[in-house]
Design a protein around this motif. Structure first.
Motif, PDB file in Angstrom:
ATOM      1  N   UNK A  29       0.752  -1.246  -0.158  1.00 48.02           N
ATOM      2  CA  UNK A  29      -0.057  -0.058  -0.006  1.00 48.02           C
ATOM      3  C   UNK A  29       0.667   1.279  -0.149  1.00 48.02           C
ATOM      4  N   UNK A  30       2.242   1.048  -0.058  1.00 46.65           N
ATOM      5  CA  UNK A  30       2.952   2.309  -0.167  1.00 46.65           C
ATOM      6  C   UNK A  30       3.800   2.374  -1.478  1.00 46.65           C
ATOM      7  N   UNK A  31       4.782   3.278  -1.560  1.00 46.24           N
ATOM      8  CA  UNK A  31       5.611   3.471  -2.554  1.00 46.24           C
ATOM      9  C   UNK A  31       6.817   2.512  -2.416  1.00 46.24           C
ATOM     10  N   UNK A  32       7.114   1.974  -1.335  1.00 41.07           N
ATOM     11  CA  UNK A  32       7.948   1.130  -0.986  1.00 41.07           C
ATOM     12  C   UNK A  32       7.994  -0.182  -1.667  1.00 41.07           C
ATOM     13  N   UNK A  33       6.842  -0.323  -1.846  1.00 43.27           N
ATOM     14  CA  UNK A  33       6.644  -1.963  -2.642  1.00 43.27           C
ATOM     15  C   UNK A  33       7.296  -2.243  -3.880  1.00 43.27           C
TER      16      UNK A  33
END
Length: 75
Positions: A29-33
């Motif tokens: 659910x984040x830009x880190x994935x």
């Protein structure tokens, strides 16, 4: 509802699987994935549902709106 009647695998909160699921779900659910995070999350969930690689591929094929690059192979 039909969705409310579907079986859902239970995962104990004190298990490594639960820890991995929550970590990967947060990342998704984040830009880190990244693609590997999504692949690991899909593989864990498929395994919890008892799906083999062929069955999992069939499930992914039934979601035509899912991006092809998000449909990664089970490891």
């Amino acid at each position: 509802s039909i969705v409310g009647q579907l079986p859902v695998p239970l995962v104990g909160r004190d298990t490594p699987v639960f820890a991995a699921l929550t970590t990967l779900a947060r990342r998704a659910g984040s830009a880190v994935a990244d693609a590997d995070d999504h692949a690991r999350l899909q593989a864990i969930v498929a395994t919890l549902y008892g799906l083999d690689a062929v069955q999992f591929a069939h499930v992914l094929d039934t979601f035509p709106l899912a991006a092809v690059n998000s449909q990664v192979p089970m490891r």
